[in-house]
Motif scaffolding. Structure first.
Motif, PDB file in Angstrom:
ATOM      1  N   CYS A   1      -4.673   1.769   1.558  1.00 20.75           N
ATOM      2  CA  CYS A   1      -4.514   2.249   2.949  1.00 20.75           C
ATOM      3  C   CYS A   1      -3.286   3.145   3.075  1.00 20.75           C
ATOM      4  O   CYS A   1      -3.369   4.224   3.666  1.00 20.75           O
ATOM      5  N   ASN A   2      -2.167   2.680   2.555  1.00 21.27           N
ATOM      6  CA  ASN A   2      -0.931   3.455   2.672  1.00 21.27           C
ATOM      7  C   ASN A   2      -1.057   4.827   2.014  1.00 21.27           C
ATOM      8  O   ASN A   2      -0.584   5.828   2.558  1.00 21.27           O
ATOM      9  N   ASN A   3      -1.692   4.878   0.840  1.00 19.12           N
ATOM     10  CA  ASN A   3      -1.875   6.162   0.159  1.00 19.12           C
ATOM     11  C   ASN A   3      -2.734   7.117   0.982  1.00 19.12           C
ATOM     12  O   ASN A   3      -2.423   8.308   1.083  1.00 19.12           O
ATOM     13  N   LEU A   4      -3.817   6.615   1.562  1.00 25.52           N
ATOM     14  CA  LEU A   4      -4.674   7.483   2.365  1.00 25.52           C
ATOM     15  C   LEU A   4      -4.006   7.881   3.683  1.00 25.52           C
ATOM     16  O   LEU A   4      -4.182   9.008   4.151  1.00 25.52           O
ATOM     17  N   LYS A   5      -3.224   6.989   4.260  1.00 22.42           N
ATOM     18  CA  LYS A   5      -2.499   7.330   5.489  1.00 22.42           C
ATOM     19  C   LYS A   5      -1.520   8.474   5.243  1.00 22.42           C
ATOM     20  O   LYS A   5      -1.359   9.347   6.091  1.00 22.42           O
ATOM     21  N   LYS A   6      -0.882   8.478   4.071  1.00 23.25           N
ATOM     22  CA  LYS A   6       0.044   9.557   3.720  1.00 23.25           C
ATOM     23  C   LYS A   6      -0.673  10.900   3.637  1.00 23.25           C
ATOM     24  O   LYS A   6      -0.032  11.945   3.721  1.00 23.25           O
ATOM     25  N   GLN A   7      -1.988  10.845   3.481  1.00 25.16           N
ATOM     26  CA  GLN A   7      -2.790  12.065   3.400  1.00 25.16           C
ATOM     27  C   GLN A   7      -3.555  12.299   4.704  1.00 25.16           C
ATOM     28  O   GLN A   7      -4.598  12.940   4.727  1.00 25.16           O
ATOM     29  N   ASN A   8      -3.005  11.732   5.794  1.00 27.61           N
ATOM     30  CA  ASN A   8      -3.495  11.930   7.168  1.00 27.61           C
ATOM     31  C   ASN A   8      -4.855  11.319   7.471  1.00 27.61           C
ATOM     32  O   ASN A   8      -5.543  11.774   8.386  1.00 27.61           O
TER      33      ASN A   8
END
Length: 165
Positions: free
Chosen positions: A51-58
């Motif tokens: 989740c955190n990785n995808l959130k960093k990519q908006n």
């Protein structure tokens, strides 16, 4: 067809940024039970980092669950830092449409990932969202889900035979 997902994956962590970008998806609506949380209420290994990785990519996230157990939904919501709607009455479209409005996106820009055809997939397809069926992360289920699993397994076998994935 309403009963078939667009994609069938091992679990939600298999949803990559490349996959989302290829399909013009900007958000993921997630189920909780047996998608993010096992029967013992443990979060899927790697889910937080994913989740955190995808959130960093908006990529935006939202939890949409049929559960009425607030403490369970809040645990996942707090751990993964995402808003939620509980007691969503999936496959009713109303919860999906409320999330769509809150995210400020078009339906075709939203993926829905869950482990059940009769709630997550049918609801996503009815709402014109991108349906992703995942394998349950635990063999154990609540009674109503255990009753539906053999029917879902039959549909999944038909889906796989048709080469849908």
């Amino acid at each position: 067809m309403l009963i078939y997902p667009k994609v069938y994956l091992e679990n939600v962590t298999k949803i990559t940024i490349d996959f989302l970008n290829e399909n013009n998806l900007k958000a993921v609506i997630l189920d909780i039970d047996n998608t993010l949380l096992d029967f013992d209420k443990k979060i899927l290994a790697g889910a937080k980092e994913w989740c955190n990785n995808l959130k960093k990519q908006n990529i935006k996230f939202y939890i949409l669950s049929n559960t009425n157990k607030k403490e369970k939904v809040e645990k996942v919501s707090n751990e993964l830092d995402m808003p939620y709607i509980m007691f969503a009455k999936k496959p009713s479209k109303s919860g999906f449409m409320k999330v769509k409005t809150e995210l400020g996106l078009e339906a075709n820009e939203i993926a829905v990932a869950g482990d059940q055809i009769f709630t997550d997939v049918i609801g996503a397809n009815r709402a014109k969202m991108f349906s992703i069926l995942t394998k349950p992360i635990d063999k154990r289920d609540i009674l109503i889900t255990r009753i539906k699993r053999p029917f879902e397994e039959f549909l999944i076998r038909r889906y796989l035979k048709r080469g849908k994935n």
